[in-house]
Design a protein around this motif. Structure first.
Motif, PDB file in Angstrom:
ATOM      1  N   ARG A 226       3.369 -58.511  10.221  1.00 61.11           N
ATOM      2  CA  ARG A 226       4.761 -58.738  10.437  1.00 61.11           C
ATOM      3  C   ARG A 226       5.616 -57.784  10.706  1.00 61.11           C
ATOM      4  O   ARG A 226       5.064 -56.735  10.155  1.00 61.11           O
ATOM      5  CB  ARG A 226       4.742 -59.420   9.130  1.00 61.11           C
ATOM      6  N   LEU A 227       6.599 -57.846  11.574  1.00 60.53           N
ATOM      7  CA  LEU A 227       7.843 -57.338  11.748  1.00 60.53           C
ATOM      8  C   LEU A 227       9.117 -57.697  11.746  1.00 60.53           C
ATOM      9  O   LEU A 227       9.023 -59.157  12.525  1.00 60.53           O
ATOM     10  CB  LEU A 227       7.832 -57.102  13.224  1.00 60.53           C
ATOM     11  N   THR A 228      10.067 -57.255  10.788  1.00 57.77           N
ATOM     12  CA  THR A 228      11.045 -58.106  10.753  1.00 57.77           C
ATOM     13  C   THR A 228      12.168 -57.496  11.123  1.00 57.77           C
ATOM     14  O   THR A 228      12.774 -56.005  10.938  1.00 57.77           O
ATOM     15  CB  THR A 228      11.207 -57.048   9.289  1.00 57.77           C
TER      16      THR A 228
ATOM     17  N   SER B  37       5.919 -49.181  13.949  1.00 56.24           N
ATOM     18  CA  SER B  37       5.851 -47.451  13.488  1.00 56.24           C
ATOM     19  C   SER B  37       6.396 -47.471  12.033  1.00 56.24           C
ATOM     20  O   SER B  37       5.928 -47.071  10.693  1.00 56.24           O
ATOM     21  CB  SER B  37       5.885 -46.176  13.943  1.00 56.24           C
ATOM     22  N   GLU B  38       7.837 -47.331  12.190  1.00 59.49           N
ATOM     23  CA  GLU B  38       8.897 -47.472  10.811  1.00 59.49           C
ATOM     24  C   GLU B  38       8.480 -48.583  10.015  1.00 59.49           C
ATOM     25  O   GLU B  38       8.490 -47.812   8.240  1.00 59.49           O
ATOM     26  CB  GLU B  38      10.081 -46.951  11.413  1.00 59.49           C
ATOM     27  N   ALA B  39       7.956 -49.413  10.306  1.00 63.95           N
ATOM     28  CA  ALA B  39       7.635 -49.825   9.256  1.00 63.95           C
ATOM     29  C   ALA B  39       6.242 -50.007   8.425  1.00 63.95           C
ATOM     30  O   ALA B  39       5.579 -50.874   7.725  1.00 63.95           O
ATOM     31  CB  ALA B  39       8.019 -51.820   9.691  1.00 63.95           C
ATOM     32  N   ASP B  40       5.072 -49.563   9.164  1.00 60.31           N
ATOM     33  CA  ASP B  40       4.279 -48.741   8.834  1.00 60.31           C
ATOM     34  C   ASP B  40       3.429 -49.650   9.376  1.00 60.31           C
ATOM     35  O   ASP B  40       2.441 -50.401   8.500  1.00 60.31           O
ATOM     36  CB  ASP B  40       4.136 -48.167   7.585  1.00 60.31           C
ATOM     37  N   ALA B  41       3.188 -50.758  10.478  1.00 59.09           N
ATOM     38  CA  ALA B  41       2.640 -52.655  10.250  1.00 59.09           C
ATOM     39  C   ALA B  41       1.400 -51.450  11.290  1.00 59.09           C
ATOM     40  O   ALA B  41       0.792 -52.598  12.083  1.00 59.09           O
ATOM     41  CB  ALA B  41       3.407 -53.193  11.477  1.00 59.09           C
ATOM     42  N   VAL B  42       1.604 -50.373  12.921  1.00 58.60           N
ATOM     43  CA  VAL B  42       1.095 -50.368  13.590  1.00 58.60           C
ATOM     44  C   VAL B  42       0.411 -48.672  12.783  1.00 58.60           C
ATOM     45  O   VAL B  42       1.378 -47.819  13.289  1.00 58.60           O
ATOM     46  CB  VAL B  42       1.264 -50.718  14.833  1.00 58.60           C
ATOM     47  N   ARG B  43      -0.377 -48.527  13.105  1.00 63.48           N
ATOM     48  CA  ARG B  43      -1.235 -47.565  13.119  1.00 63.48           C
ATOM     49  C   ARG B  43      -2.188 -46.765  14.518  1.00 63.48           C
ATOM     50  O   ARG B  43      -3.447 -47.612  15.244  1.00 63.48           O
ATOM     51  CB  ARG B  43      -2.115 -46.935  11.896  1.00 63.48           C
TER      52      ARG B  43
END
Length: 310
Positions: free
Chosen positions: A198-200, A151-157
């Motif tokens: 992606r998730l870093t 959520s913080e990476a705005d990778a999933v909503r």
């Protein structure tokens, strides 16, 4: 222009890759639900998928790295043909129209026609207690720490009907493709161009873990406690040109001591085929390669759920 060159130009302009697929032996079938007017998905046999784009002038193999124009497509369908034989194959197809206009009904302008970045921005951020959160923590056993990081990476909503939306982004960081997963749906929003979800894990990663589905990428991140040296990415299944370019771009940023590409594709025939493609990309980039294969399930979400008794 010589007669020879004029014929080649005529083939490029007047022979549709869709026609070649539809009239092949055996013929390829249009996947109506998976197609748009800009990207036509054709299937044949188990696992064979070809995407036709550029108004029928181009194509790419969704299960491999092959792509090109009508000449390349003929040799893809029959690798034994030389270029002279390819010309003979193409001549009867000049000017023929594919059947897809009738197969793909016109849609009224709707919410689905809005640009993907706008549609992404219109959905709520993933948060504890939302319907997508409950689906991902319940049915998918993903832990709070991983979902908060996503959520913080705005990778999933949050999507509609308890679904989760997973973003692919272009080099400028704009959302260019959205995968959708929910209790009753698996697919993508139309009109997108796949790159990578992606998730870093940290600020200076040197390890790239490549998986098939975003949920599997998040699952491996959970199993590894989000390694700070790792970028977890998902290709969304088949590896197209945009996905290959995105992987190469990530590897370019990993040119440091100890860098490695880890293929964590599924533990099945298709996954092993994807792993072979990942290895080729790593070798071409001069990056060491490792295969990380699920041992207690087909994919990494299977492994995660089994470990948590789901």
């Amino acid at each position: 222009m010589s007669g020879h060159d004029a014929e080649l130009d005529q083939f490029r302009q007047e022979v549709s890759c869709a026609v070649l697929l539809e009239r092949a032996t055996p013929p390829w079938q249009l996947d109506r639900k998976g197609s748009t007017r800009r990207a036509l998905k054709y299937r044949r046999h188990q696992g064979e998928v070809v995407i036709v784009n550029h108004d029928g002038r181009g194509w790419w193999d969704a299960q491999g790295s092959a792509k090109g124009d009508v000449f390349d497509l003929v040799q893809f369908l029959d690798p034994h043909l030389n270029f002279g034989q390819v010309r003979k194959v193409l001549r009867p197809f000049v000017g023929l129209s594919p059947t897809y206009p009738e197969a793909l009904p016109k849609r009224e302008t709707s919410q689905a026609d809005r640009p993907l970045p706008e549609r992404w921005a219109s959905r709520p951020r993933l948060r504890p207690g939302s319907r997508a959160w409950d689906y991902l923590t319940g049915a998918r056993a993903l832990p709070r720490t991983v979902l908060l990081a996503a959520s913080e990476a705005d990778a999933v909503r949050d999507g509609a009907y308890r679904s989760a939306w997973f973003a692919h982004r272009d080099p400028a960081g704009q959302v260019c493709h959205i995968e959708v997963r929910g209790p009753d749906f698996k697919g993508s929003l139309r009109g997108g161009t796949k790159t990578l979800f992606r998730l870093t894990g940290g600020l200076s990663p040197c390890r790239l873990a490549v998986l098939e589905a975003p949920i599997d990428a998040l699952s491996l991140a959970a199993l590894e406690n989000i390694r700070r040296d790792t970028i977890y990415v998902a290709t969304g299944g088949g590896i197209g040109p945009g996905t290959i370019d995105a992987i190469r771009a990530v590897l370019t940023g990993l040119r440091a001591a100890g860098s490695v590409l880890v293929s964590a594709a599924d533990a099945n025939t298709a996954g092993d085929r994807f792993a072979s493609q990942h290895q080729t990309i790593a070798v071409e980039a001069g990056i060491p390669f490792e295969r990380l294969r699920p041992t207690n399930g087909t994919d990494w979400n299977d492994v995660l759920r089994q470990g948590r008794g789901v």
